[in-house]
Design a protein around this motif. Structure first.
Motif, PDB file in Angstrom:
ATOM      1  N   VAL A 246      43.254  46.109  42.843  1.00 24.06           N
ATOM      2  CA  VAL A 246      43.684  45.672  41.519  1.00 24.06           C
ATOM      3  C   VAL A 246      42.466  45.461  40.631  1.00 24.06           C
ATOM      4  N   GLN A 247      42.529  45.999  39.432  1.00 22.65           N
ATOM      5  CA  GLN A 247      41.434  45.848  38.482  1.00 22.65           C
ATOM      6  C   GLN A 247      41.973  45.600  37.084  1.00 22.65           C
ATOM      7  N   GLY A 248      41.383  44.656  36.384  1.00 21.56           N
ATOM      8  CA  GLY A 248      41.778  44.374  35.011  1.00 21.56           C
ATOM      9  C   GLY A 248      40.963  45.168  34.019  1.00 21.56           C
ATOM     10  N   THR A 249      41.585  45.591  32.941  1.00 13.65           N
ATOM     11  CA  THR A 249      40.882  46.400  31.944  1.00 13.65           C
ATOM     12  C   THR A 249      39.957  45.560  31.066  1.00 13.65           C
ATOM     13  N   ALA A 250      40.102  44.228  31.094  1.00 16.95           N
ATOM     14  CA  ALA A 250      39.253  43.362  30.289  1.00 16.95           C
ATOM     15  C   ALA A 250      38.187  42.660  31.138  1.00 16.95           C
ATOM     16  N   ASP A 251      37.919  43.182  32.310  1.00 16.73           N
ATOM     17  CA  ASP A 251      36.921  42.599  33.206  1.00 16.73           C
ATOM     18  C   ASP A 251      35.525  42.961  32.706  1.00 16.73           C
ATOM     19  N   ILE A 252      34.701  41.958  32.406  1.00 11.12           N
ATOM     20  CA  ILE A 252      33.341  42.213  31.925  1.00 11.12           C
ATOM     21  C   ILE A 252      32.308  42.059  33.042  1.00 11.12           C
ATOM     22  N   GLN A 253      32.756  41.839  34.275  1.00 11.20           N
ATOM     23  CA  GLN A 253      31.849  41.701  35.406  1.00 11.20           C
ATOM     24  C   GLN A 253      31.914  42.885  36.366  1.00 11.20           C
ATOM     25  N   VAL A 254      33.085  43.444  36.540  1.00 10.84           N
ATOM     26  CA  VAL A 254      33.267  44.596  37.428  1.00 10.84           C
ATOM     27  C   VAL A 254      33.965  45.698  36.643  1.00 10.84           C
ATOM     28  N   ASP A 255      33.429  46.908  36.745  1.00  9.52           N
ATOM     29  CA  ASP A 255      33.928  48.027  35.955  1.00  9.52           C
ATOM     30  C   ASP A 255      35.155  48.665  36.600  1.00  9.52           C
ATOM     31  N   GLU A 256      35.988  49.283  35.779  1.00  8.71           N
ATOM     32  CA  GLU A 256      37.151  49.996  36.310  1.00  8.71           C
ATOM     33  C   GLU A 256      36.754  51.124  37.254  1.00  8.71           C
ATOM     34  N   GLU A 257      35.581  51.686  37.039  1.00 12.86           N
ATOM     35  CA  GLU A 257      35.115  52.759  37.919  1.00 12.86           C
ATOM     36  C   GLU A 257      35.013  52.292  39.367  1.00 12.86           C
ATOM     37  N   ASP A 258      34.725  51.012  39.561  1.00 11.38           N
ATOM     38  CA  ASP A 258      34.633  50.477  40.918  1.00 11.38           C
ATOM     39  C   ASP A 258      35.968  50.566  41.645  1.00 11.38           C
ATOM     40  N   ALA A 259      37.045  50.314  40.912  1.00 14.67           N
ATOM     41  CA  ALA A 259      38.372  50.438  41.520  1.00 14.67           C
ATOM     42  C   ALA A 259      38.648  51.875  41.924  1.00 14.67           C
ATOM     43  N   TRP A 260      38.235  52.798  41.081  1.00 14.75           N
ATOM     44  CA  TRP A 260      38.398  54.219  41.414  1.00 14.75           C
ATOM     45  C   TRP A 260      37.631  54.568  42.679  1.00 14.75           C
ATOM     46  N   VAL A 271      45.805  51.959  43.698  1.00 12.71           N
ATOM     47  CA  VAL A 271      44.999  51.304  42.672  1.00 12.71           C
ATOM     48  C   VAL A 271      45.891  50.915  41.497  1.00 12.71           C
ATOM     49  N   ILE A 272      45.792  49.658  41.117  1.00 11.48           N
ATOM     50  CA  ILE A 272      46.580  49.133  40.005  1.00 11.48           C
ATOM     51  C   ILE A 272      45.642  48.670  38.890  1.00 11.48           C
ATOM     52  N   SER A 273      45.865  49.147  37.695  1.00 13.52           N
ATOM     53  CA  SER A 273      45.139  48.658  36.521  1.00 13.52           C
ATOM     54  C   SER A 273      46.065  47.744  35.729  1.00 13.52           C
ATOM     55  N   ILE A 274      45.587  46.542  35.435  1.00 16.68           N
ATOM     56  CA  ILE A 274      46.382  45.586  34.660  1.00 16.68           C
ATOM     57  C   ILE A 274      45.747  45.433  33.281  1.00 16.68           C
ATOM     58  N   ASP A 275      46.466  45.854  32.285  1.00 15.23           N
ATOM     59  CA  ASP A 275      45.965  45.872  30.923  1.00 15.23           C
ATOM     60  C   ASP A 275      45.706  44.453  30.409  1.00 15.23           C
ATOM     61  N   GLY A 276      44.481  44.222  29.945  1.00 15.68           N
ATOM     62  CA  GLY A 276      44.146  42.930  29.349  1.00 15.68           C
ATOM     63  C   GLY A 276      43.760  41.837  30.317  1.00 15.68           C
ATOM     64  N   PRO A 286      37.950  42.437  25.662  1.00 16.11           N
ATOM     65  CA  PRO A 286      36.629  42.838  26.160  1.00 16.11           C
ATOM     66  C   PRO A 286      35.459  42.101  25.514  1.00 16.11           C
ATOM     67  N   ASP A 287      35.659  41.512  24.340  1.00 12.24           N
ATOM     68  CA  ASP A 287      34.578  40.780  23.691  1.00 12.24           C
ATOM     69  C   ASP A 287      34.011  39.717  24.630  1.00 12.24           C
ATOM     70  N   ARG A 288      32.704  39.756  24.881  1.00  9.57           N
ATOM     71  CA  ARG A 288      32.099  38.909  25.910  1.00  9.57           C
ATOM     72  C   ARG A 288      32.256  37.418  25.605  1.00  9.57           C
ATOM     73  N   ALA A 289      32.027  37.038  24.367  1.00  8.53           N
ATOM     74  CA  ALA A 289      32.108  35.619  24.025  1.00  8.53           C
ATOM     75  C   ALA A 289      33.517  35.068  24.242  1.00  8.53           C
ATOM     76  N   GLN A 290      34.512  35.784  23.756  1.00  7.97           N
ATOM     77  CA  GLN A 290      35.895  35.332  23.937  1.00  7.97           C
ATOM     78  C   GLN A 290      36.308  35.385  25.404  1.00  7.97           C
ATOM     79  N   ASN A 291      35.837  36.411  26.101  1.00  6.01           N
ATOM     80  CA  ASN A 291      36.153  36.560  27.518  1.00  6.01           C
ATOM     81  C   ASN A 291      35.588  35.391  28.317  1.00  6.01           C
ATOM     82  N   TRP A 292      34.327  35.047  28.085  1.00  5.43           N
ATOM     83  CA  TRP A 292      33.695  33.955  28.818  1.00  5.43           C
ATOM     84  C   TRP A 292      34.357  32.616  28.506  1.00  5.43           C
ATOM     85  N   ASN A 293      34.932  32.482  27.345  1.00  6.85           N
ATOM     86  CA  ASN A 293      35.605  31.227  27.000  1.00  6.85           C
ATOM     87  C   ASN A 293      36.742  30.910  27.967  1.00  6.85           C
TER      88      ASN A 293
END
Length: 321
Positions: A246-260, A271-276, A286-293
């Protein structure tokens, strides 16, 4: 197989998972595991269900992560929320403080004696401990982030029905570290990359520049050597059980390519992609500041899309159809 989760799929999963079920009562207990280096402590959450219920072992990610998924300064309760949500689907769970963290603080050897394999052995021993409890049926290991690699290793050492990777890297740790260093000044990269290469070869490095001391201090180098030698794609390829990546599309630590990379390594993997969804299972952008919040907002729920997919996979013996 790659699947993108949509609202219709989620609704069907929730309906099928909850149909005819009501798990009003939950039993939560503190449990301990005796090891050669001390006691590990965790929390066992058991729904009111009949004998033979499924149970999961949650393996936390890197750093000083406790049973709830938190670290100093990062309080989001990702694993606690995941555990509670799965219980509503009749799935029991064990989450625990990593060796050297929280109530497992005393179970850590000196830093120079710590190895990656020890963390994997802890997962294996928790699985064996659960297998002795007659309330439980099939055991699923859920590894989050770095915990995914630990879960892969443990799933070959103990009897596990299914394996789930959530935001698990698909590349060796030395490659990930090099990618992270790419954003650092050129002089830092020039000093760090030769150290990484030598550790990858299984050799320690003498005194390092003070600027690199936190990352490559002599006492931590043996652990890094033990970690660098594992390639997650090669390890997941060795599993002969159903696998969910399972991989999230808004993950700023691990890339979707890793799931592939993980999914392509084993034909048993879906493999499941979960949007957002971000790295800690929460809705974000995906914005880093909002994501880290979101990492400091424990009141934010885990995305229901994730719960629906996990519950379906676990309850249907590693299937999503």
């Amino acid at each position: 197989m790659r699947v993108y989760v949509g609202s219709f799929f989620i609704a069907i999963c929730l309906m099928l998972s909850m149909q005819g079920r009501a798990y009003a009562a939950l039993e939560e207990s503190v449990v301990q595991l005796q090891t050669a280096n001390g006691v590990l402590e965790g929390t066992l959450l058991v729904p009111e269900a009949k004998r033979g219920m499924p149970v999961v072992v949650m393996v936390a990610g890197s750093g000083p992560t406790d049973r709830n998924g938190n670290q100093p300064g990062l309080h989001h309760n990702a694993l606690l929320l995941l555990s509670s949500a799965l219980a509503q689907h009749g799935i029991a769970s064990l989450r625990y403080d990593k060796r050297g963290v929280g109530r497992s603080m005393s179970a850590v050897p000196k830093e120079e004696g710590l190895r990656f394999e020890q963390y994997a052995a802890d997962v294996r021993d928790w699985v064996k401990w659960l297998a002795q409890d007659k309330r439980f049926g099939k055991i699923t290991v859920i590894g989050h982030s770095e915990g995914a690699l630990l879960g892969m290793l443990a799933s070959r050492q103990a009897k596990v029905a299914n394996f789930i990777s959530i935001a698990g890297p698909g590349r060796p740790a030395d490659q990930l570290l090099q990618m992270q260093l790419a954003s650092q000044p050129a002089e830092i990269q020039a000093m760090a990359l030769p150290v990484i290469e030598r550790l990858k070869q299984g050799k320690t490095v003498g005194p390092v520049n003070p600027a690199l001391q936190a990352l490559f201090r002599p006492s931590v180098q043996p652990y890094l050597i033990s970690w660098f030698k594992y390639d997650p794609a090669k390890e997941i390829a060795k599993l002969k059980i159903p696998i969910l990546v399972v991989q999230g599309t808004a993950d700023i630590q691990v890339d979707e390519e890793d799931a592939w990379l993980l999914g392509a390594a084993n034909q048993r993997a879906t493999v499941i992609s979960i949007d957002g969804m971000n790295h800690i299972f929460k809705k974000s952008v995906p914005d880093r500041a909002q994501n880290w919040n979101t990492y400091t907002q424990p009141e934010l729920p885990v995305m229901p899309e994730l719960i629906a997919v996990l519950a379906r996979f676990i309850q249907q013996d590693g299937k999503l159809d």
